[in-house]
Design an enzyme around this catalytic site. Sequence first.
Site, PDB file in Angstrom:
ATOM      1  N   TYR A  51       0.903  -1.227   0.093  1.00 22.26           N
ATOM      2  CA  TYR A  51       0.045  -0.318   0.327  1.00 22.26           C
ATOM      3  C   TYR A  51       0.937   1.282  -0.104  1.00 22.26           C
ATOM      4  O   TYR A  51       1.674   1.122   0.564  1.00 22.26           O
ATOM      5  CB  TYR A  51      -0.500  -0.092   1.144  1.00 22.26           C
ATOM      6  CG  TYR A  51      -2.582  -0.119   1.055  1.00 22.26           C
ATOM      7  CD1 TYR A  51      -2.674   0.329  -0.049  1.00 22.26           C
ATOM      8  CD2 TYR A  51      -3.267  -1.094   1.436  1.00 22.26           C
ATOM      9  CE1 TYR A  51      -4.358   0.925  -0.051  1.00 22.26           C
ATOM     10  CE2 TYR A  51      -4.556  -1.121   1.040  1.00 22.26           C
ATOM     11  CZ  TYR A  51      -4.881  -0.189   0.153  1.00 22.26           C
ATOM     12  OH  TYR A  51      -6.145  -0.848   0.282  1.00 22.26           O
ATOM     13  N   GLU A  53      -0.326   4.797  -0.102  1.00 21.16           N
ATOM     14  CA  GLU A  53      -1.200   5.708  -1.126  1.00 21.16           C
ATOM     15  C   GLU A  53      -0.804   6.860  -0.676  1.00 21.16           C
ATOM     16  O   GLU A  53       0.212   7.744   0.229  1.00 21.16           O
ATOM     17  CB  GLU A  53      -2.674   5.932   0.102  1.00 21.16           C
ATOM     18  CG  GLU A  53      -3.602   5.204  -0.192  1.00 21.16           C
ATOM     19  CD  GLU A  53      -5.148   4.623   0.455  1.00 21.16           C
ATOM     20  OE1 GLU A  53      -5.173   5.434   1.647  1.00 21.16           O
ATOM     21  OE2 GLU A  53      -5.287   3.451   0.148  1.00 21.16           O
ATOM     22  N   ASP A 197      -6.816  13.208 -25.038  1.00 21.72           N
ATOM     23  CA  ASP A 197      -6.370  11.639 -24.859  1.00 21.72           C
ATOM     24  C   ASP A 197      -5.947  10.975 -25.561  1.00 21.72           C
ATOM     25  O   ASP A 197      -6.564  11.070 -26.428  1.00 21.72           O
ATOM     26  CB  ASP A 197      -8.203  11.278 -24.239  1.00 21.72           C
ATOM     27  CG  ASP A 197      -8.004  10.070 -23.893  1.00 21.72           C
ATOM     28  OD1 ASP A 197      -7.281   9.178 -24.030  1.00 21.72           O
ATOM     29  OD2 ASP A 197      -9.115   9.336 -23.645  1.00 21.72           O
ATOM     30  N   THR A 223      -3.460   5.885 -22.318  1.00 20.15           N
ATOM     31  CA  THR A 223      -3.579   4.218 -21.654  1.00 20.15           C
ATOM     32  C   THR A 223      -1.797   3.353 -21.952  1.00 20.15           C
ATOM     33  O   THR A 223      -0.968   4.215 -22.438  1.00 20.15           O
ATOM     34  CB  THR A 223      -4.342   3.572 -22.064  1.00 20.15           C
ATOM     35  OG1 THR A 223      -4.024   3.610 -23.491  1.00 20.15           O
ATOM     36  CG2 THR A 223      -5.411   4.021 -22.268  1.00 20.15           C
ATOM     37  N   LYS A 226      -1.475   0.315 -24.989  1.00 22.10           N
ATOM     38  CA  LYS A 226      -2.557   0.081 -26.784  1.00 22.10           C
ATOM     39  C   LYS A 226      -0.678   0.450 -26.980  1.00 22.10           C
ATOM     40  O   LYS A 226       0.273  -1.000 -27.373  1.00 22.10           O
ATOM     41  CB  LYS A 226      -2.929   0.779 -27.207  1.00 22.10           C
ATOM     42  CG  LYS A 226      -3.993   0.825 -25.730  1.00 22.10           C
ATOM     43  CD  LYS A 226      -5.080   2.090 -26.301  1.00 22.10           C
ATOM     44  CE  LYS A 226      -6.563   1.908 -25.572  1.00 22.10           C
ATOM     45  NZ  LYS A 226      -6.722   2.366 -24.269  1.00 22.10           N
ATOM     46  N   ARG A 232      -1.070  -3.283 -18.584  1.00 16.95           N
ATOM     47  CA  ARG A 232      -2.682  -2.122 -18.411  1.00 16.95           C
ATOM     48  C   ARG A 232      -2.285  -1.426 -18.007  1.00 16.95           C
ATOM     49  O   ARG A 232      -2.188  -1.249 -15.938  1.00 16.95           O
ATOM     50  CB  ARG A 232      -3.772  -2.983 -18.254  1.00 16.95           C
ATOM     51  CG  ARG A 232      -5.102  -2.647 -18.709  1.00 16.95           C
ATOM     52  CD  ARG A 232      -5.942  -4.191 -18.673  1.00 16.95           C
ATOM     53  NE  ARG A 232      -5.900  -4.658 -19.952  1.00 16.95           N
ATOM     54  CZ  ARG A 232      -6.185  -4.824 -21.516  1.00 16.95           C
ATOM     55  NH1 ARG A 232      -7.147  -3.768 -21.261  1.00 16.95           N
ATOM     56  NH2 ARG A 232      -5.349  -4.628 -22.462  1.00 16.95           N
TER      57      ARG A 232
END
Length: 432
Positions: A51, A53, A197, A223, A226, A232
């Site tokens: 974790y 954060e 985008d 992203t 691609k 991903r």
Amino acid sequence: MKSLQEQDPELNKYLELETERQNLNFELIASENFASRATIEAMGSVLTNKYAEGYPGKRYYGGCEHVDKVENLARERAKKLFNADWVNVQPHSGASANAAIYLAYMKPGDTLLGLDLAHGGHLTHGSPVNFSGITYNAQFYGVEKKTGRIDLNIVREKAKEVQPRMISIGASAYTRDFDYEGFRDIANEVGAFLWMDMAHTAGLIAAKVLNDPLPYSDVVTTTTHKTLRGPRGGMILVGKDHENRLGVVAPKSGRVKNISEVLDSAIFPGTQGGPLMHVIAAKAVALGEALQPDFIQYQKQVKLNAKKMAESFIERGYSLVSGGTDNHLILVDLRNKGLNGKIAEEALDRAGITVNKNMVPFDTESPFVTSGIRIGTPALTTRGFKEEEFTEVVRLIDKVLQKPTDESNLADVKKSVQEMCKAFPLYNFTTV
Ligand code: DSN
């Protein structure tokens, strides 16, 4: 501890089957690619346990000294690759990155002007079934019926009419490059933020084989899986001198101070919790790969292959939206062949060729049927296919589409597909 095979043979079997599918099919979905073994290895690492954060140096958990280095490495590589002033590598996906953009730049009810999904846009650019269209006043520009291209004069007229707070550029099925400077002028004229985008084209942009949106956009999202060929996930980037340009380009909103802090907090705590550190590590690996000279060669080949596919389809009497392509994808309008996207996708699937049915602009079919198929070259180019192989890919697609219900025809094609795939081997592992 046990291996996956020992612990869960049933699940492991499904992974083996999927590896075999990827190895033995023509992967032509324009948004997919094959990540490297190193990228996959980082994703399957112990970093999934951590974790973290917050951001490097400012976490809400202890024990972050190593993941801080991982995140900084990813950030520095992304900045170098895209010549960016600032980057956030935490978005879990492109849609998550885009959600943060809305939170940072818009208030509920504000107006967005984006490319219509039915003309190649994206769900998160204001579609009525997506949070973006539900929460904000989404207005759209489209492509011209005759050319299949965006006409900036029409975008300008629409922008003047609807006075958007933000204009979005970017698409999931647009085959031409964008005139970012032209969009910037329009955004300046109406006092709107400009958001690109580049999810589909980030790899081509990184390799400078397409126009660069960063110098003209207030903010850019992408992203990473691609054309960029990573794991991903998503990223947000801001180009050079952004802080100074912001007040000038968006007078209506007043001067936003320190946009990088605003964007960081739009991701965490605004829209996400703990970052996926194993995926951020894999982003660092893929971004490191993208900084190597052979990545530029790869992206050039992606484009050459798409151009060759477009020419080969036209020679065989197919109609392409916009008449061709500038990037990694083509959109085939099947109406003159008496077919629709659903029939074509299903027949091609049975022959080992994976594409997706796709709306064409001004489509007469529903999104579940569609009149077109979208075809992209990034994945098979990663495999090593060049123009000669892509000419053969088009021949095999045409063979399927000539007799889409003839099972022996489909079986013949499948045999050829598998032979070609074996000549260009891909993964020799299922898990690493
Ligand atoms: N699903 C992606 C695509 O296929 O283009 C867009 O998010």
